[in-house]
Design a protein around this motif. Structure first.
Motif, PDB file in Angstrom:
ATOM      1  N   LEU A 339       8.915  71.903 -28.688  1.00 46.52           N
ATOM      2  CA  LEU A 339       9.972  70.991 -28.275  1.00 46.52           C
ATOM      3  C   LEU A 339      11.320  71.272 -28.928  1.00 46.52           C
ATOM      4  O   LEU A 339      12.366  70.945 -28.370  1.00 46.52           O
ATOM      5  N   ARG A 340      11.312  71.875 -30.114  1.00 42.55           N
ATOM      6  CA  ARG A 340      12.537  71.957 -30.904  1.00 42.55           C
ATOM      7  C   ARG A 340      13.691  72.686 -30.195  1.00 42.55           C
ATOM      8  O   ARG A 340      14.832  72.201 -30.214  1.00 42.55           O
ATOM      9  N   PRO A 341      13.482  73.838 -29.555  1.00 44.83           N
ATOM     10  CA  PRO A 341      14.624  74.478 -28.884  1.00 44.83           C
ATOM     11  C   PRO A 341      15.214  73.615 -27.775  1.00 44.83           C
ATOM     12  O   PRO A 341      16.443  73.562 -27.606  1.00 44.83           O
ATOM     13  N   PHE A 342      14.363  72.944 -27.031  1.00 46.90           N
ATOM     14  CA  PHE A 342      14.821  72.055 -25.964  1.00 46.90           C
ATOM     15  C   PHE A 342      15.649  70.908 -26.537  1.00 46.90           C
ATOM     16  O   PHE A 342      16.742  70.591 -26.039  1.00 46.90           O
ATOM     17  N   ILE A 343      15.147  70.285 -27.592  1.00 41.73           N
ATOM     18  CA  ILE A 343      15.848  69.163 -28.210  1.00 41.73           C
ATOM     19  C   ILE A 343      17.188  69.631 -28.794  1.00 41.73           C
ATOM     20  O   ILE A 343      18.211  68.943 -28.689  1.00 41.73           O
ATOM     21  N   ALA A 344      17.202  70.807 -29.419  1.00 45.87           N
ATOM     22  CA  ALA A 344      18.443  71.332 -29.984  1.00 45.87           C
ATOM     23  C   ALA A 344      19.505  71.508 -28.894  1.00 45.87           C
ATOM     24  O   ALA A 344      20.689  71.214 -29.112  1.00 45.87           O
ATOM     25  N   THR A 345      19.098  71.979 -27.729  1.00 43.07           N
ATOM     26  CA  THR A 345      20.033  72.139 -26.614  1.00 43.07           C
ATOM     27  C   THR A 345      20.593  70.796 -26.181  1.00 43.07           C
ATOM     28  O   THR A 345      21.806  70.638 -25.971  1.00 43.07           O
ATOM     29  N   GLN A 346      19.713  69.801 -26.051  1.00 44.89           N
ATOM     30  CA  GLN A 346      20.170  68.480 -25.616  1.00 44.89           C
ATOM     31  C   GLN A 346      21.072  67.831 -26.659  1.00 44.89           C
ATOM     32  O   GLN A 346      22.045  67.141 -26.312  1.00 44.89           O
ATOM     33  N   GLN A 347      20.782  68.033 -27.927  1.00 44.77           N
ATOM     34  CA  GLN A 347      21.663  67.484 -28.960  1.00 44.77           C
ATOM     35  C   GLN A 347      23.044  68.133 -28.909  1.00 44.77           C
ATOM     36  O   GLN A 347      24.064  67.451 -29.053  1.00 44.77           O
ATOM     37  N   HIS A 348      23.069  69.445 -28.705  1.00 43.80           N
ATOM     38  CA  HIS A 348      24.358  70.136 -28.613  1.00 43.80           C
ATOM     39  C   HIS A 348      25.168  69.610 -27.430  1.00 43.80           C
ATOM     40  O   HIS A 348      26.374  69.327 -27.570  1.00 43.80           O
ATOM     41  N   LEU A 349      24.516  69.459 -26.270  1.00 44.05           N
ATOM     42  CA  LEU A 349      25.222  68.963 -25.098  1.00 44.05           C
ATOM     43  C   LEU A 349      25.690  67.526 -25.301  1.00 44.05           C
ATOM     44  O   LEU A 349      26.767  67.137 -24.835  1.00 44.05           O
ATOM     45  N   GLY A 350      24.889  66.723 -26.009  1.00 44.07           N
ATOM     46  CA  GLY A 350      25.289  65.350 -26.286  1.00 44.07           C
ATOM     47  C   GLY A 350      26.507  65.269 -27.182  1.00 44.07           C
ATOM     48  O   GLY A 350      27.340  64.362 -27.043  1.00 44.07           O
ATOM     49  N   ARG A 351      26.642  66.236 -28.099  1.00 44.28           N
ATOM     50  CA  ARG A 351      27.794  66.248 -29.015  1.00 44.28           C
ATOM     51  C   ARG A 351      29.050  66.788 -28.350  1.00 44.28           C
ATOM     52  O   ARG A 351      30.162  66.510 -28.799  1.00 44.28           O
ATOM     53  N   THR A 352      28.893  67.571 -27.298  1.00 46.12           N
ATOM     54  CA  THR A 352      30.042  68.261 -26.699  1.00 46.12           C
ATOM     55  C   THR A 352      30.338  67.706 -25.303  1.00 46.12           C
ATOM     56  O   THR A 352      31.079  66.740 -25.157  1.00 46.12           O
ATOM     57  N   ASP A 353      29.742  68.294 -24.284  1.00 43.67           N
ATOM     58  CA  ASP A 353      30.051  67.914 -22.907  1.00 43.67           C
ATOM     59  C   ASP A 353      29.708  66.457 -22.614  1.00 43.67           C
ATOM     60  O   ASP A 353      30.467  65.759 -21.932  1.00 43.67           O
ATOM     61  N   GLY A 354      28.564  65.999 -23.114  1.00 43.60           N
ATOM     62  CA  GLY A 354      28.146  64.628 -22.817  1.00 43.60           C
ATOM     63  C   GLY A 354      29.089  63.603 -23.402  1.00 43.60           C
ATOM     64  O   GLY A 354      29.495  62.643 -22.723  1.00 43.60           O
ATOM     65  N   LEU A 355      29.454  63.777 -24.658  1.00 40.66           N
ATOM     66  CA  LEU A 355      30.373  62.837 -25.297  1.00 40.66           C
ATOM     67  C   LEU A 355      31.728  62.841 -24.598  1.00 40.66           C
ATOM     68  O   LEU A 355      32.308  61.784 -24.323  1.00 40.66           O
ATOM     69  N   ALA A 356      32.233  64.035 -24.293  1.00 41.54           N
ATOM     70  CA  ALA A 356      33.540  64.133 -23.638  1.00 41.54           C
ATOM     71  C   ALA A 356      33.516  63.524 -22.241  1.00 41.54           C
ATOM     72  O   ALA A 356      34.532  62.997 -21.770  1.00 41.54           O
ATOM     73  N   MET A 357      32.370  63.586 -21.558  1.00 40.52           N
ATOM     74  CA  MET A 357      32.266  62.978 -20.231  1.00 40.52           C
ATOM     75  C   MET A 357      32.395  61.461 -20.319  1.00 40.52           C
ATOM     76  O   MET A 357      33.070  60.825 -19.509  1.00 40.52           O
ATOM     77  N   PHE A 358      31.750  60.868 -21.326  1.00 38.35           N
ATOM     78  CA  PHE A 358      31.788  59.415 -21.475  1.00 38.35           C
ATOM     79  C   PHE A 358      33.093  58.934 -22.098  1.00 38.35           C
ATOM     80  O   PHE A 358      33.637  57.902 -21.693  1.00 38.35           O
ATOM     81  N   VAL A 359      33.571  59.644 -23.110  1.00 37.76           N
ATOM     82  CA  VAL A 359      34.759  59.201 -23.852  1.00 37.76           C
ATOM     83  C   VAL A 359      35.695  60.394 -24.028  1.00 37.76           C
ATOM     84  O   VAL A 359      35.365  61.323 -24.774  1.00 37.76           O
ATOM     85  N   PRO A 360      36.868  60.428 -23.382  1.00 34.79           N
ATOM     86  CA  PRO A 360      37.787  61.552 -23.574  1.00 34.79           C
ATOM     87  C   PRO A 360      38.109  61.746 -25.055  1.00 34.79           C
ATOM     88  O   PRO A 360      38.488  60.809 -25.751  1.00 34.79           O
ATOM     89  N   GLN A 361      37.938  62.985 -25.537  1.00 34.38           N
ATOM     90  CA  GLN A 361      38.061  63.250 -26.966  1.00 34.38           C
ATOM     91  C   GLN A 361      39.310  64.039 -27.341  1.00 34.38           C
ATOM     92  O   GLN A 361      39.892  63.821 -28.389  1.00 34.38           O
ATOM     93  N   THR A 362      39.700  64.972 -26.518  1.00 30.31           N
ATOM     94  CA  THR A 362      40.776  65.901 -26.863  1.00 30.31           C
ATOM     95  C   THR A 362      41.908  65.811 -25.844  1.00 30.31           C
ATOM     96  O   THR A 362      41.774  65.203 -24.774  1.00 30.31           O
ATOM     97  N   ARG A 363      43.014  66.481 -26.184  1.00 33.68           N
ATOM     98  CA  ARG A 363      44.134  66.546 -25.237  1.00 33.68           C
ATOM     99  C   ARG A 363      43.677  67.185 -23.923  1.00 33.68           C
ATOM    100  O   ARG A 363      44.115  66.780 -22.837  1.00 33.68           O
ATOM    101  N   ARG A 364      42.794  68.178 -24.031  1.00 35.02           N
ATOM    102  CA  ARG A 364      42.296  68.826 -22.805  1.00 35.02           C
ATOM    103  C   ARG A 364      41.517  67.831 -21.945  1.00 35.02           C
ATOM    104  O   ARG A 364      41.687  67.791 -20.724  1.00 35.02           O
ATOM    105  N   ASP A 365      40.646  67.015 -22.569  1.00 31.69           N
ATOM    106  CA  ASP A 365      39.890  66.015 -21.809  1.00 31.69           C
ATOM    107  C   ASP A 365      40.827  65.073 -21.069  1.00 31.69           C
ATOM    108  O   ASP A 365      40.595  64.720 -19.905  1.00 31.69           O
TER     109      ASP A 365
END
Length: 403
Positions: A339-365
């Motif tokens: 499970l660990r590689p799968f979970i690591a991928t989902q955590q990375h996406l949650g910190r990056t694309d997922g968070l930015a989708m829900f809450v604009p974080q940067t000037r680019r967003d």
């Protein structure tokens, strides 16, 4: 022959699914829950293909159902009342089912309740692991009385959430494993439609560092989710939740829609108001104690995969225990490694694309969002956008628990 006993701590999705799987493979699960009874239905979750495949294999997908309303329209809105048709959560690649957390729990509970010993108002207070078993001291509260008993189990499964008691007793303090996102969430179920919108309309108000999402359902009142970034999490809990929300979304005038949502949150019978964290651990198990779901990895709502990963984790834990009936340690090691590689991928996406989708974080967003709004305001543009971002969601369709 006596069946091996497993203590499962936590009666959420992961705990119920684990109890179901362990019963299927010949274990005797004992399920304990801190609360005095079953929880309310909860708030919005999206069930991606990873979770749907697991639920179908476990025979509960039809019972979980689907509250996605094909006639719903999601709007990007602003405080002045302007709106533009946009891309809703159900339009994302992978076509997640829009449901309530309780829909999954109810489907699992119906399979588990008659086959599993369930103790409410109970929590572990000590875990003493031995080569041949785990002695667990359990405190059960009934009314004003609390009693303690110690029992031995062949396996202990911690499925008791972000601030897991099992994790703290067996692995160490929360501070060793919780990684803060510096974001606060507030959620509740709306009791009435937002004026000017249909009951099955969704809406998104997104501003730098803060957002409000309304998730519509086909046969249920919508769920609202507030998000905002903060540098002082502790300060958010020193005042009533609605005051922290109003402070975070100020000082600008709220406008009619945001004001209605804040007022409904303030008047709601039940709300969720909490900080967001991921759990990051080098191992999710000892020889006979294992963590699952939010206790082990807490992907956060920004990943969209909390429910799906809890189902998949429980299903695969049952598979590894069935494959290694005489070697629990090896079963838990296989569970972790798979499970660990799968979970690591989902955590990375949650910190990056997922968070930015829900809450604009940067000037680019902030710059890109109006372009996305314009593109997705018509059906053709929505299909194009769905194709563009499909790669980000590909991992959410992996059946990680498949035999």
């Amino acid at each position: 022959m006596n069946k091996p006993r497993a203590l499962i701590v936590g009666m959420g999705i992961g705990g119920l699914a684990t109890a179901m799987r362990l019963h299927e493979i010949g274990w005797e699960p004992v399920l304990i829950e801190r609360a005095p009874g079953r929880r309310a239905a909860g708030y919005f979750v999206g069930l991606f293909e990873t979770g749907r495949a697991t639920a179908e294999r476990m025979g509960v997908l039809d019972a979980i159902g689907n509250r996605t309303d094909p006639a719903s329209v999601t709007y990007d809105i602003d405080r002045e009342g302007r709106r533009r048709p946009s891309m809703g959560y159900g339009d994302l690649p992978g076509e997640p089912r829009l449901i309530l957390r309780g829909d999954i729990e109810a489907a699992l509970y119906d399979q588990v309740a008659s086959k599993t010993e369930i103790w409410y108002g109970t929590t572990p207070v000590a875990i003493d692991e031995h080569p041949d078993g785990v002695d667990v001291t359990l405190a059960t509260t009934t009314g004003e009385n609390t009693t303690e008993t110690t029992e031995r189990f062949g396996l202990v499964v911690g499925a008791d959430g972000l601030r897991s008691t099992v994790r703290r007793l067996a692995f160490g303090p929360d501070s060793d494993y919780l990684q803060p996102f510096h974001h606060i969430i507030g959620a509740t179920i709306l009791k009435e439609p937002v004026p000017g919108f249909r009951p099955n309309d969704g809406m998104i108000l997104a501003e730098p560092g803060r957002s409000v999402w309304v998730f519509p359902f086909t046969d249920h009142q919508p769920s609202v989710l507030f998000n905002y970034r903060t540098d002082d999490e502790d300060a958010q809990f020193r005042r009533p939740p609605v005051e922290s929300l109003r402070h975070a979304f100020g000082p600008e005038p709220t406008g009619s829609v945001l004001e209605n949502l804040l007022t409904q949150f303030e008047r709601a019978d039940d709300v969720l108001f909490d900080s967001t964290h991921q759990v990051v651990m080098p191992a999710w198990h000892t020889d006979r104690v294992v963590l699952l779901g939010d206790s082990a990895w807490c992907l956060t709502l920004y990943s969209g995969m909390g429910s799906s990963s809890a189902l998949a984790g429980a299903d695969f834990l049952g598979t590894t225990l069935q494959r290694n009936p005489d070697n629990i340690t090896r079963a838990l090691r296989e569970y972790d490694q798979r499970l660990r590689p799968f979970i690591a991928t989902q955590q990375h996406l949650g910190r990056t694309d997922g968070l930015a989708m829900f809450v604009p974080q940067t000037r680019r967003d902030i710059t890109v969002r109006p372009l996305i709004q314009k593109l997705t305001s018509n059906p053709v543009g929505k299909r194009v956008m769905k194709t563009v971002i499909a790669g980000q969601f590909k991992s959410k369709s992996v059946d990680i628990a498949a035999p």
